[in-house]
Write an enzyme that holds these catalytic residues in place. Structure first.
Site, PDB file in Angstrom:
ATOM      1  NE  ARG A 210      -3.653  -2.510   1.022  1.00 58.82           N
ATOM      2  CZ  ARG A 210      -4.858  -2.752   1.542  1.00 58.82           C
ATOM      3  NH1 ARG A 210      -5.537  -1.789   2.112  1.00 58.82           N
ATOM      4  NH2 ARG A 210      -5.376  -3.956   1.449  1.00 58.82           N
ATOM      5  CD  GLU A 212      -1.979   3.221   3.907  1.00 55.81           C
ATOM      6  OE1 GLU A 212      -2.411   4.382   4.011  1.00 55.81           O
ATOM      7  OE2 GLU A 212      -2.681   2.216   3.989  1.00 55.81           O
ATOM      8  NE  ARG A 218      -4.594   4.095  12.972  1.00 52.99           N
ATOM      9  CZ  ARG A 218      -5.671   3.912  12.212  1.00 52.99           C
ATOM     10  NH1 ARG A 218      -6.126   2.704  11.981  1.00 52.99           N
ATOM     11  NH2 ARG A 218      -6.292   4.936  11.695  1.00 52.99           N
ATOM     12  CG  HIS A 219      -1.647   3.120   8.062  1.00 58.00           C
ATOM     13  ND1 HIS A 219      -2.174   3.934   9.028  1.00 58.00           N
ATOM     14  CD2 HIS A 219      -2.692   2.665   7.333  1.00 58.00           C
ATOM     15  CE1 HIS A 219      -3.501   3.974   8.888  1.00 58.00           C
ATOM     16  NE2 HIS A 219      -3.843   3.215   7.874  1.00 58.00           N
ATOM     17  CD  GLU A 352     -10.019  -1.700   8.900  1.00 59.17           C
ATOM     18  OE1 GLU A 352     -10.426  -0.546   8.712  1.00 59.17           O
ATOM     19  OE2 GLU A 352      -9.502  -2.402   8.012  1.00 59.17           O
ATOM     20  CB  SER A 355     -12.050  -4.895   5.555  1.00 54.86           C
ATOM     21  OG  SER A 355     -11.666  -3.719   6.167  1.00 54.86           O
ATOM     22  NE  ARG A 403      -3.670  -1.655  10.761  1.00 53.57           N
ATOM     23  CZ  ARG A 403      -4.505  -0.812  10.193  1.00 53.57           C
ATOM     24  NH1 ARG A 403      -5.815  -1.004  10.311  1.00 53.57           N
ATOM     25  NH2 ARG A 403      -4.064   0.201   9.505  1.00 53.57           N
TER      26      ARG A 403
HETATM   27  P1  AMO Z   1      -8.415  -3.768   3.842  1.00 54.62           P
HETATM   28  O1  AMO Z   1      -7.932  -2.742   2.883  1.00 54.62           O
HETATM   29  O2  AMO Z   1      -9.243  -3.302   4.977  1.00 54.62           O
HETATM   30  O3  AMO Z   1      -9.298  -4.866   3.079  1.00 54.62           O
HETATM   31  O4  AMO Z   1      -7.183  -4.590   4.405  1.00 54.62           O
HETATM   32  C1  AMO Z   1      -7.400  -5.681   5.256  1.00 54.62           C
HETATM   33  C2  AMO Z   1      -6.586  -5.549   6.524  1.00 54.62           C
HETATM   34  O5  AMO Z   1      -5.200  -5.480   6.201  1.00 54.62           O
HETATM   35  C3  AMO Z   1      -4.529  -4.650   7.143  1.00 54.62           C
HETATM   36  N1  AMO Z   1      -3.897  -3.537   6.454  1.00 54.62           N
HETATM   37  C4  AMO Z   1      -2.767  -2.940   6.839  1.00 54.62           C
HETATM   38  N2  AMO Z   1      -1.943  -3.163   7.854  1.00 54.62           N
HETATM   39  C5  AMO Z   1      -0.873  -2.370   7.976  1.00 54.62           C
HETATM   40  N3  AMO Z   1      -0.556  -1.378   7.130  1.00 54.62           N
HETATM   41  C6  AMO Z   1      -1.363  -1.111   6.077  1.00 54.62           C
HETATM   42  N4  AMO Z   1      -1.030  -0.122   5.232  1.00 54.62           N
HETATM   43  C7  AMO Z   1      -2.528  -1.909   5.886  1.00 54.62           C
HETATM   44  N5  AMO Z   1      -3.516  -1.915   4.988  1.00 54.62           N
HETATM   45  C8  AMO Z   1      -4.329  -2.910   5.339  1.00 54.62           C
HETATM   46  C9  AMO Z   1      -5.581  -4.122   8.113  1.00 54.62           C
HETATM   47  C10 AMO Z   1      -6.855  -4.271   7.318  1.00 54.62           C
HETATM   48  O6  AMO Z   1      -7.967  -4.418   8.155  1.00 54.62           O
HETATM   49  N6  AMO Z   1      -9.741  -6.848   0.073  1.00 54.62           N
HETATM   50  C11 AMO Z   1     -10.081  -6.415   1.422  1.00 54.62           C
HETATM   51  C12 AMO Z   1     -10.301  -7.590   2.332  1.00 54.62           C
HETATM   52  C13 AMO Z   1     -11.531  -8.388   1.999  1.00 54.62           C
HETATM   53  O7  AMO Z   1     -12.614  -7.799   1.844  1.00 54.62           O
HETATM   54  O8  AMO Z   1     -11.426  -9.626   1.943  1.00 54.62           O
HETATM   55  C14 AMO Z   1      -8.969  -5.530   1.945  1.00 54.62           C
HETATM   56  O9  AMO Z   1      -7.867  -5.497   1.447  1.00 54.62           O
HETATM   57  O10 AMO Z   1      -5.574  -4.977   9.253  1.00 54.62           O
HETATM   58  P1  ATP Z   2      -8.681   0.183   5.447  1.00 53.18           P
HETATM   59  O1  ATP Z   2      -7.415   0.039   4.694  1.00 53.18           O
HETATM   60  O2  ATP Z   2      -9.529  -1.027   5.467  1.00 53.18           O
HETATM   61  O3  ATP Z   2      -9.501   1.359   5.034  1.00 53.18           O
HETATM   62  P2  ATP Z   2      -7.278   1.168   7.800  1.00 53.18           P
HETATM   63  O4  ATP Z   2      -7.344   0.710   9.189  1.00 53.18           O
HETATM   64  O5  ATP Z   2      -5.984   1.259   7.102  1.00 53.18           O
HETATM   65  O6  ATP Z   2      -8.293   0.299   6.981  1.00 53.18           O
HETATM   66  P3  ATP Z   2      -8.474   3.435   6.854  1.00 53.18           P
HETATM   67  O7  ATP Z   2      -9.871   3.077   6.634  1.00 53.18           O
HETATM   68  O8  ATP Z   2      -7.512   3.589   5.723  1.00 53.18           O
HETATM   69  O9  ATP Z   2      -7.874   2.514   7.937  1.00 53.18           O
HETATM   70  O10 ATP Z   2      -8.454   4.708   7.684  1.00 53.18           O
HETATM   71  C1  ATP Z   2      -9.124   4.826   8.899  1.00 53.18           C
HETATM   72  C2  ATP Z   2      -8.860   6.228   9.344  1.00 53.18           C
HETATM   73  O11 ATP Z   2      -7.487   6.334   9.697  1.00 53.18           O
HETATM   74  C3  ATP Z   2      -9.098   7.232   8.238  1.00 53.18           C
HETATM   75  O12 ATP Z   2     -10.381   7.814   8.334  1.00 53.18           O
HETATM   76  C4  ATP Z   2      -8.035   8.244   8.436  1.00 53.18           C
HETATM   77  O13 ATP Z   2      -8.483   9.302   9.257  1.00 53.18           O
HETATM   78  C5  ATP Z   2      -6.960   7.526   9.196  1.00 53.18           C
HETATM   79  N1  ATP Z   2      -5.882   7.190   8.310  1.00 53.18           N
HETATM   80  C6  ATP Z   2      -5.860   6.244   7.378  1.00 53.18           C
HETATM   81  N2  ATP Z   2      -4.729   6.187   6.734  1.00 53.18           N
HETATM   82  C7  ATP Z   2      -3.986   7.129   7.302  1.00 53.18           C
HETATM   83  C8  ATP Z   2      -2.698   7.561   7.094  1.00 53.18           C
HETATM   84  N3  ATP Z   2      -1.918   6.979   6.168  1.00 53.18           N
HETATM   85  N4  ATP Z   2      -2.241   8.574   7.841  1.00 53.18           N
HETATM   86  C9  ATP Z   2      -2.990   9.129   8.782  1.00 53.18           C
HETATM   87  N5  ATP Z   2      -4.232   8.757   9.040  1.00 53.18           N
HETATM   88  C10 ATP Z   2      -4.719   7.787   8.320  1.00 53.18           C
END
Ligand code: AMO
Ligand code: ATP
Length: 429
Positions: A210, A212, A218-219, A352, A355, A403
């Protein structure tokens, strides 16, 4: 034959161990070493008047974190770690460590995350750090064995792909001969395609990429996802599977990783089933009771909202019944109220974890949803094709392993749960 350090007990008569020099202390007539391997630490005591001169010479020249072999007599002694020590008859330096060390493995001085990650191989020698990865290993093994026991087939799908899965943003482009290509964000399309292939239940443990832009705790730019897809199942079925998996993983870690948990000072509570199911609309209401920047219907949950809901619920929970507009195109709308869909998030009180959704299996509806998201069905043809020749209803989820580990062990930064994290500023080691 070398013995694991843990296997040397106060009752052992003699032992041969190999490990790293954890600490060196010289007290005049006595010198002490602590030797460490992955099973534990043992004291080596050298009474200067009683041991041969060549052992003394070697002992004087050895530096911390060198690899040494010690053979000697074991004595029970209360003050030493594990209640025993070795008095050496042989001492051999196998590999010398340079001084000074880039990082203090004995943790007399604590280091910043960046310094630690720059010398991750040394950082990982710390019992505390090793404990995290021992537990991560136990957790992933337990999770995959659990899915196999539930009839899921382990698959591996490509990480070099031609199209986005989650909507076009956050992709890393790569150079792939004369074609446009990307690192895959999720095995989403491939695991669904295996439902068309009749595999019925699959899982994959693998990397997701990703782009990001922001650095958060947490990313990651490269994360590990445990993905599941099941045919003839709806969102409720796969939520139950996910809940069972989480409980199984916690139970296994509690049972098999007692020492590692103790090393980390973690008192692991196995979450109780069933996890509460909270509709999105109610989640927004709960959050708005306390957060300053109020959310409107149709907003994503902000980190503050996630924390507010987490504090109220106090355990793992699901958010269900999401507005269709804020979920990916593949989420199945409820037939009687299509503005909501059969998508869910699994939440830990802190963030989270996963998903998922029941997916659309009707070709024409899927094309409509792809268009509604402003995407082009042409670029999804390889995927859409699999919906035209007998696609069963199906559902699934993706769970972020870092996570899971981070929340299970209450780690402050997701980088603690990855050996070699990739973030905006880090490409090495
Ligand atoms: P989603 O985008 O929510 O869903 O990703 C699923 C889970 O992967 C983890 N995750 C991450 N952890 C760390 N850093 C990140 N940048 C990051 N991005 C995602 C989170 C997240 O909840 N295709 C759907 C899944 C599905 O519907 O089967 C998907 O990718 O824990
Ligand atoms: P998913 O990838 O399923 O959407 P996630 O836990 O990575 O899950 P996001 O839904 O991307 O979370 O984001 C949740 C909230 O976290 C967003 O509304 C945003 O405010 C914040 N957020 C997400 N990505 C970032 C980031 N890279 N930097 C700062 N805040 C973030």
């Amino acid at each position: 034959m070398r013995q694991p350090i843990r296997a040397v007990t106060p009752e052992t008569e003699s032992a041969e161990i190999v490990g790293w020099v954890h600490e060196v202390r010289d007290l005049g007539g006595l010198s002490f070493f602590l030797i460490r391997d992955r099973t534990g630490i043992i004291q080596v005591t050298i009474p200067k008047k009683k041991v041969p001169a060549e052992i003394l010479d070697t002992a004087r020249s050895v530096s911390r974190e060198s690899v040494v072999r010690v053979q000697g007599t074991v004595k029970a002694i209360e003050k030493a770690p594990g209640g025993r020590e070795i008095v050496p008859e042989e001492l051999e330096i196998i590999s010398t460590a340079e001084s000074p060390l880039p990082l203090d493995v004995a943790e007399k001085v604590s280091a910043e995350m960046d310094t630690r990650l720059d010398s991750r191989f040394l950082d990982a020698r710390k019992p505390r750090v090793r404990a995290i990865f021992f537990i991560r290993s136990a957790a992933t093994c337990a999770a995959t064995a659990f899915l196999a026991s539930r009839g899921c087939i382990n698959i591996t799908t490509p990480k070099i792909v031609a199209a986005a899965t989650e909507g076009g943003t956050e992709l890393f482009p790569i150079a792939y001969f004369e074609k446009e290509a990307f690192l895959n964000q999720s095995p989403q399309l491939y695991k669904q395609m295996m439902m068309a292939a009749g595999f019925e239940a699959v899982f994959e443990l693998g990397p997701i990429f990703r782009a990001e832009e922001h650095n958060t705790v947490r990313h990651l730019n490269e994360a590990t996802s445990l993905d599941v897809e099941v045919s003839f199942a709806d969102h409720n079925d796969v939520m139950e599977l996910l809940e069972d998996l989480i409980v199984h993983v916690y139970e296994t870690v509690a049972k098999d990783c007692a020492d590692a948990l103790e090393e980390l000072g973690v008192d692991l509570n196995v979450p109780a089933k069933p996890f509460p199911r909270i509709p999105y609309a109610e989640a927004i209401e709960i959050a708005n009771r306390t957060i300053e920047e109020k959310l409107a219907f149709g907003d994503d949950l902000s980190p503050a909202a996630e924390r507010a809901i987490g504090d109220t619920v106090g355990q793992h929970y699901f958010i269900v019944d999401w507005p269709t507009d804020i979920r990916p195109y593949y989420a199945m709308p409820y037939p009687d109220r299509p503005e909501f869909c059969k998508a869910f998030d699994l939440m830990h009180p802190r963030m989270e974890l996963s998903s998922g959704a029941q997916r659309i299996h009707d070709h024409d509806l899927l094309v409509e949803r792809i268009r509604a998201k402003g995407l082009s069905p042409e670029s999804f043809e390889f995927y859409l094709k699999t919906f035209r020749y007998g696609m069963p209803p199906h559902a699934g989820w993706g769970l972020g392993i870092e996570r899971l580990v981070m929340t299970m062990l209450d780690l402050a930064n997701i980088r603690e749960a990855v050996l070699f994290p990739r973030d905006r500023h880090r490409l090495t080691p």
